[in-house]
Scaffold this motif. Structure first.
Motif, mmCIF file in Angstrom:
data_model
loop_
_atom_site.group_PDB
_atom_site.id
_atom_site.type_symbol
_atom_site.label_atom_id
_atom_site.label_comp_id
_atom_site.label_asym_id
_atom_site.label_seq_id
_atom_site.Cartn_x
_atom_site.Cartn_y
_atom_site.Cartn_z
ATOM 1 N N GLU A 129 0.820 -1.204 0.000
ATOM 2 C CA GLU A 129 0.000 0.000 0.000
ATOM 3 C C GLU A 129 0.859 1.261 0.000
ATOM 4 O OE1 GLU A 129 -3.646 1.985 2.669
ATOM 5 O OE2 GLU A 129 -2.733 0.065 3.261
ATOM 6 N N PHE A 130 1.966 1.228 0.739
ATOM 7 C CA PHE A 130 2.882 2.361 0.823
ATOM 8 C C PHE A 130 4.288 1.895 0.467
ATOM 9 C CE2 PHE A 130 -0.600 3.410 3.660
ATOM 10 C CZ PHE A 130 -0.860 4.731 3.349
ATOM 11 N N VAL A 131 5.054 2.798 -0.144
ATOM 12 C CA VAL A 131 6.424 2.477 -0.551
ATOM 13 C C VAL A 131 7.361 3.569 -0.046
ATOM 14 C CG1 VAL A 131 7.993 2.071 -2.487
ATOM 15 C CG2 VAL A 131 5.620 1.262 -2.611
ATOM 16 N N LEU A 132 8.452 3.150 0.585
ATOM 17 C CA LEU A 132 9.549 4.049 0.930
ATOM 18 C C LEU A 132 10.751 3.609 0.109
ATOM 19 C CD1 LEU A 132 9.209 4.261 4.832
ATOM 20 C CD2 LEU A 132 8.502 5.968 3.141
ATOM 21 N N PRO A 133 11.021 4.271 -1.021
ATOM 22 C CA PRO A 133 12.135 3.852 -1.871
ATOM 23 C C PRO A 133 13.481 4.031 -1.164
ATOM 24 C CG PRO A 133 10.608 5.286 -3.061
ATOM 25 C CD PRO A 133 10.245 5.373 -1.617
ATOM 26 N N LEU A 134 14.410 3.117 -1.464
ATOM 27 C CA LEU A 134 15.739 3.200 -0.863
ATOM 28 C C LEU A 134 16.623 4.225 -1.558
ATOM 29 C CD1 LEU A 134 16.515 -0.575 -0.192
ATOM 30 C CD2 LEU A 134 15.343 1.091 1.270
ATOM 31 N N HIS A 135 16.387 4.457 -2.849
ATOM 32 C CA HIS A 135 17.128 5.454 -3.621
ATOM 33 C C HIS A 135 18.635 5.169 -3.646
ATOM 34 C CE1 HIS A 135 13.678 8.023 -4.358
ATOM 35 N NE2 HIS A 135 13.374 7.974 -3.079
ATOM 36 N N CYS A 136 18.987 3.900 -3.826
ATOM 37 C CA CYS A 136 20.402 3.520 -3.873
ATOM 38 C C CYS A 136 21.017 3.677 -5.257
ATOM 39 C CB CYS A 136 20.572 2.053 -3.471
ATOM 40 S SG CYS A 136 20.196 1.725 -1.772
ATOM 41 N N GLY A 137 20.191 3.705 -6.271
ATOM 42 C CA GLY A 137 20.736 3.497 -7.600
ATOM 43 C C GLY A 137 21.037 2.020 -7.774
ATOM 44 N N GLU A 138 21.563 1.644 -8.924
ATOM 45 C CA GLU A 138 21.855 0.233 -9.174
ATOM 46 C C GLU A 138 22.923 -0.273 -8.220
ATOM 47 O OE1 GLU A 138 23.227 -2.773 -12.820
ATOM 48 O OE2 GLU A 138 23.356 -0.584 -13.056
ATOM 49 N N GLU A 139 22.672 -1.431 -7.636
ATOM 50 C CA GLU A 139 23.671 -2.084 -6.788
ATOM 51 C C GLU A 139 24.141 -3.341 -7.510
ATOM 52 O OE1 GLU A 139 24.092 -2.563 -2.110
ATOM 53 O OE2 GLU A 139 22.609 -3.956 -2.916
#
Length: 336
Positions: A129-139
């Protein structure tokens, strides 16, 4: 692995800025639908991040937290009654079918579901329902570093708002700089790693908030150096595992400067007095490798984990191994 670990300050800075709206939306939902308890769903490094999150939610919000085994639903076919629960799933890829299906089940059973995920168009992100993106870029590295660190921090702004904790807000704002300071410890981490060059076994101890870092440390040593490393609570260690000290197995203790500091310091001192080989890592000023304090116990674990990653990568290099090419492993594991 080292290249991606060194990106940590910028990853956290980017995440804090980019997730403001998502954090506020989740805080609003949690205030209108306060959960009776929380459940985490994850595997591997993500599950170790959930251990830290468990201690954070329980110590800061007095919210009980349990870990859900995905196989309860995907293999055993049980649909748990999760009405009124906060369900938090953590995954870098968002691609593991058993995690995705468990979140889907939780949502249909009445839980408020949140995904902490790096790949924003993944199945997991679409299911929660909710998303908190990690915003790492490609790992790219098989051994996760920046995604684990970002998993530690993604939910903390929510925690700060729900607890109305200005000290935690300030610690989060200063965290990128403290991570930059941690990177300056790489030579010290390399030096500490040298003494374990020929180790075959290693015990990792911690208690409280850093225990999830100890779990992650044990996994990374297996992945990158082939060391049989195991994590134990410093409180539980005397209930049997202490026997291993008689075989000369060394100890790496993770430290803190929170409410657990006194008990953990006493436990390490007792082990040393008994002849154990103990070195320590963390913000306690008596640590062998002292990582920066951040002003809050919940955020202190992030520089501690980054300091360990520097140690682990250089330990593999000392042993003539390539930490980016561990045998038998791949970046994404899809369990069902």
């Amino acid at each position: 692995m080292l290249v991606e670990a060194r990106e940590a300050p910028e990853v956290v800075r980017r995440q804090l800025a980019a997730n403001r709206d998502a954090v506020q939306a989740l805080v609003t939902a949690l205030r209108s639908r306060p959960p009776a308890y929380a459940v985490t769903i994850a595997r591997g490094s993500s599950d170790h991040a959930c251990t830290v999150l468990k201690y954070a939610l329980e110590t800061q919000l007095a919210l009980p937290v349990a870990s859900l085994g995905p196989s309860v639903h995907t293999l055993y076919g049980t649909r748990l009654d999760l009405h009124g629960a906060l369900v938090i799933a953590v995954s870098q890829s968002g691609a593991s079918p058993d995690v995705v299906e468990s979140v889907r089940m939780a949502r249909t059973q009445g839980a408020l579901t949140v995904a902490l995920v790096n790949v924003e168009d993944s199945d997991l992100a679409r299911t929660a329902e909710f998303v908190l993106p990690l915003h790492c870029g490609e790992e790219k590295a098989v051994a996760a570093t920046k995604s684990y660190l970002a998993s530690l921090t993604a939910f903390l702004p929510v925690l700060a708002e729900l607890h109305d904790d200005q000290t935690l807000r300030d610690a989060l704002q200063g965290l990128p700089e403290h991570l930059t300071q941690t990177l300056a410890l790489e030579d010290q981490a390399r030096g500490l790693a040298e003494r374990y060059r020929f180790a075959q076994d290693l015990l990792i101890l911690a208690r409280g908030l850093p225990y999830g870092v100890a779990q992650e440390a044990a996994l990374k040593l297996k992945e990158t150096s082939g060391i049989h490393a195991e994590a134990y609570s410093a409180a539980e260690f005397s209930h049997g595992p202490k026997r291993l000290l008689a075989e000369g197995v060394p100890v790496l203790g993770v430290t803190s400067v929170d409410a657990a500091q006194g008990a953990v310091s006493a436990a390490y001192a007792e082990l040393r007095a008994g002849g154990a080989d103990v070195r320590t890592l963390g913000p306690d000023p008596l640590s062998t490798l002292i990582t920066p304090g951040t002003g809050h116990g919940v955020t202190d674990v992030v520089p501690t984990a980054l300091g360990f990653y520097l140690f682990a990568a250089h330990l593999a290099l000392h042993r003539g191994l390539d930490p980016d090419r561990p045998p038998l492993l791949s970046k994404v594991t899809k369990t069902r």
